[in-house]
Design an enzyme around this catalytic site. Structure first.
Site, PDB file in Angstrom:
ATOM      1  N   CYS A  71       0.778  -1.430   0.097  1.00  0.00           N
ATOM      2  CA  CYS A  71      -0.039   0.098  -0.033  1.00  0.00           C
ATOM      3  C   CYS A  71       1.039   1.248  -0.003  1.00  0.00           C
ATOM      4  O   CYS A  71       1.670   1.408   0.840  1.00  0.00           O
ATOM      5  CB  CYS A  71      -0.878  -0.071   1.408  1.00  0.00           C
ATOM      6  SG  CYS A  71      -1.941   1.434   1.312  1.00  0.00           S
ATOM      7  N   CYS A  74       0.501   3.631   3.352  1.00  0.00           N
ATOM      8  CA  CYS A  74       1.065   3.358   4.601  1.00  0.00           C
ATOM      9  C   CYS A  74       2.357   3.881   5.022  1.00  0.00           C
ATOM     10  O   CYS A  74       2.863   4.356   3.880  1.00  0.00           O
ATOM     11  CB  CYS A  74       1.055   1.528   4.690  1.00  0.00           C
ATOM     12  SG  CYS A  74      -0.371   0.823   4.888  1.00  0.00           S
ATOM     13  N   HIS A 136      -3.849   0.926   8.148  1.00  0.00           N
ATOM     14  CA  HIS A 136      -4.343   0.365   6.970  1.00  0.00           C
ATOM     15  C   HIS A 136      -5.718  -0.164   7.129  1.00  0.00           C
ATOM     16  O   HIS A 136      -6.544  -0.156   6.091  1.00  0.00           O
ATOM     17  CB  HIS A 136      -3.410  -0.683   6.407  1.00  0.00           C
ATOM     18  CG  HIS A 136      -3.705  -1.010   5.043  1.00  0.00           C
ATOM     19  ND1 HIS A 136      -3.578  -0.451   3.997  1.00  0.00           N
ATOM     20  CD2 HIS A 136      -4.547  -2.277   4.651  1.00  0.00           C
ATOM     21  CE1 HIS A 136      -3.906  -0.939   2.670  1.00  0.00           C
ATOM     22  NE2 HIS A 136      -4.564  -2.110   2.988  1.00  0.00           N
ATOM     23  N   ASN A 176     -14.110   8.815  -0.950  1.00  0.00           N
ATOM     24  CA  ASN A 176     -14.678   7.353  -1.586  1.00  0.00           C
ATOM     25  C   ASN A 176     -14.399   6.320  -0.726  1.00  0.00           C
ATOM     26  O   ASN A 176     -13.111   6.023  -0.456  1.00  0.00           O
ATOM     27  CB  ASN A 176     -14.185   7.341  -2.817  1.00  0.00           C
ATOM     28  CG  ASN A 176     -14.418   8.501  -3.848  1.00  0.00           C
ATOM     29  OD1 ASN A 176     -15.593   9.041  -3.750  1.00  0.00           O
ATOM     30  ND2 ASN A 176     -13.613   8.686  -4.989  1.00  0.00           N
ATOM     31  N   HIS A 187      -6.724   1.983   1.865  1.00  0.00           N
ATOM     32  CA  HIS A 187      -6.238   2.526   3.109  1.00  0.00           C
ATOM     33  C   HIS A 187      -7.275   3.750   3.350  1.00  0.00           C
ATOM     34  O   HIS A 187      -7.512   4.355   2.322  1.00  0.00           O
ATOM     35  CB  HIS A 187      -4.794   3.103   2.959  1.00  0.00           C
ATOM     36  CG  HIS A 187      -4.072   3.649   4.018  1.00  0.00           C
ATOM     37  ND1 HIS A 187      -3.142   2.995   4.867  1.00  0.00           N
ATOM     38  CD2 HIS A 187      -4.348   4.829   4.679  1.00  0.00           C
ATOM     39  CE1 HIS A 187      -2.774   3.713   5.792  1.00  0.00           C
ATOM     40  NE2 HIS A 187      -3.468   4.572   5.804  1.00  0.00           N
ATOM     41  N   HIS A 189      -8.538   6.939   3.241  1.00  0.00           N
ATOM     42  CA  HIS A 189      -8.185   8.130   3.027  1.00  0.00           C
ATOM     43  C   HIS A 189      -9.342   8.948   2.035  1.00  0.00           C
ATOM     44  O   HIS A 189     -10.184   8.475   1.729  1.00  0.00           O
ATOM     45  CB  HIS A 189      -7.097   8.055   1.922  1.00  0.00           C
ATOM     46  CG  HIS A 189      -7.355   7.465   0.517  1.00  0.00           C
ATOM     47  ND1 HIS A 189      -7.629   6.191   0.334  1.00  0.00           N
ATOM     48  CD2 HIS A 189      -7.318   8.051  -0.834  1.00  0.00           C
ATOM     49  CE1 HIS A 189      -7.914   6.081  -0.914  1.00  0.00           C
ATOM     50  NE2 HIS A 189      -7.756   7.112  -1.764  1.00  0.00           N
ATOM     51  N   GLN A 191      -9.715  12.871  -0.630  1.00  0.00           N
ATOM     52  CA  GLN A 191      -9.049  13.429  -1.708  1.00  0.00           C
ATOM     53  C   GLN A 191      -9.336  15.097  -1.586  1.00  0.00           C
ATOM     54  O   GLN A 191     -10.505  15.308  -0.943  1.00  0.00           O
ATOM     55  CB  GLN A 191      -9.210  13.017  -3.053  1.00  0.00           C
ATOM     56  CG  GLN A 191      -8.721  11.696  -3.225  1.00  0.00           C
ATOM     57  CD  GLN A 191      -9.029  11.260  -4.829  1.00  0.00           C
ATOM     58  OE1 GLN A 191      -8.524  11.724  -5.423  1.00  0.00           O
ATOM     59  NE2 GLN A 191      -9.867  10.221  -4.739  1.00  0.00           N
TER      60      GLN A 191
END
Length: 361
Positions: A71, A74, A136, A176, A187, A189, A191
């Site tokens: 990933c 991470c 994660h 998303n 992971h 997250h 944007q």
């Protein structure tokens, strides 16, 4: 909160947001051998709808569903460097390596085929990745309230800074979640997009808000919020400064608006108490969403903020969370009516959605 700005091997900016002022200095160096970011974004104005469309063919090569041990979000570890050079972090924001919009895009405004019919322009803007946790296997719903507050402060910081970048007209933080939504990195997250234009949805909402204010002298979302709080039928969660409710004309099988009780244009305008209360209300909403179908709910969480240079007196900041999941194992597809004509048909009423979300609380 402690804020530290560093740079990755290819020159991209990375910003650490630490909850403790005494956190060790962020001095890890990105030792990867990375080529320069090659963004070739272009925007074209659809002459039939008046809407800008972005072309970003270079994104075809972006990272796609890597295994957990590879990933890129991470923390780095010996022999396994990632996008985050440090061995741990609280919240981190960095420039996307595969951006839909970029400040490095060259070119000048023109038209397709030089015919003067379809305007084109470089897709100049900014795209950032926001990592909510170094864990994660975590999720936004499992963040502690103090971490949500750190994320809020990071969103506010980035909104304020991107609003000063030449050419950016609107700042859009979003998350998303889930493969059904199209997520390619698991992971936790989100944007942030810095658009070089005001988005079609925002333009439409501002036009509606302006017309309503001219007729009634009040903000439309303020009246909707007051009505929802008074009736309570569609309210899912409420705090001192925020109310979460299913919109009375919900389009999605799961849809919730989180609205502050005070009209503000964007996240930076929220005060400390409002940011704290958001964390409490939002975590309650997310917990109910994950219990709705007894599985992690795939969703999009999108912040509706005022544009940078227009409509700031009309806009009312709010977060919209929605999901395409209509049962535990069935999706809501945007078929003929929705995709072809933009006419939504919901298989469940807003009142039923709210009742189900309250029932699992």
């Amino acid at each position: 909160m402690k804020r530290t700005v560093r740079h990755l091997a290819d020159g991209r900016e990375i910003i650490y947001f630490d909850e403790r002022a005494d956190t060790a200095p962020r001095v890890a160096v990105d030792a990867r051998d990375l080529p320069p970011v090659a963004a070739a974004s272009e925007i074209r104005l659809d002459p039939l709808t008046g809407e800008w469309v972005a072309m970003a063919a270079h994104r075809q090569t972006r990272t796609y569903k890597p295994p957990a041990d590879l990933c890129p979000l991470c923390p780095s570890r010996p022999g396994r460097p990632t996008e985050i050079p440090e061995s741990d972090y609280d919240v981190v924001v960095f420039e996307n390596r595969f951006p839909s919009f970029s400040q490095s895009v060259s070119g000048a405004p023109s038209t397709v085929d030089d015919l003067g019919l379809v305007p084109t322009a470089p897709g100049r803007g900014r795209c950032e990745v926001v990592c909510f946790t170094s864990d994660h296997g975590g999720s936004f719903a499992r963040l502690p309230p103090e971490r949500v507050r750190t994320v809020m402060d990071a969103w506010a910081d980035r909104t304020a800074e991107l609003s000063t970048v030449d050419g950016i007209e609107q700042v859009f933080p979003f998350e998303n979640r889930g493969e059904e939504i199209g997520v390619t990195l698991h992971h936790p997250h989100g944007q942030i997009y810095g658009y070089p234009f005001v988005t079609p949805r925002t333009r439409r909402m501002l036009e509606t808000a302006r017309a309503y204010r001219e007729r009634h002298g009040r903000p439309v979302l303020g009246d909707v919020l007051a009505a929802e709080r008074k009736v309570g039928t569609r309210v899912v969660a409420e705090g001192e400064h925020w109310t979460a409710f299913v919109p009375p004309a919900a389009r999605w099988p799961v849809q919730v608006l989180l609205v502050p009780h005070r009209q503000v244009p964007d996240i930076p305008a929220l005060d400390a108490a409002e940011r704290d209360d958001f964390a409490d209300v939002y975590l309650r909403v997310l917990s109910r969403c994950d219990r709705l179908f007894d599985r992690p709910l795939p969703y999009i969480a999108s912040w509706n903020q005022a544009p940078v240079h227009s409509g700031r007196d009309l806009a009312w900041l709010h977060l919209e969370l929605f999901s395409i999941l209509r049962t535990k194992d069935k999706l809501k597809y945007l078929a003929g009516s929705e995709s072809g004509m933009g006419v939504w048909i919901n298989d469940v009423t807003p009142e039923q959605i709210a009742e189900r979300l309250r029932a699992v609380g």
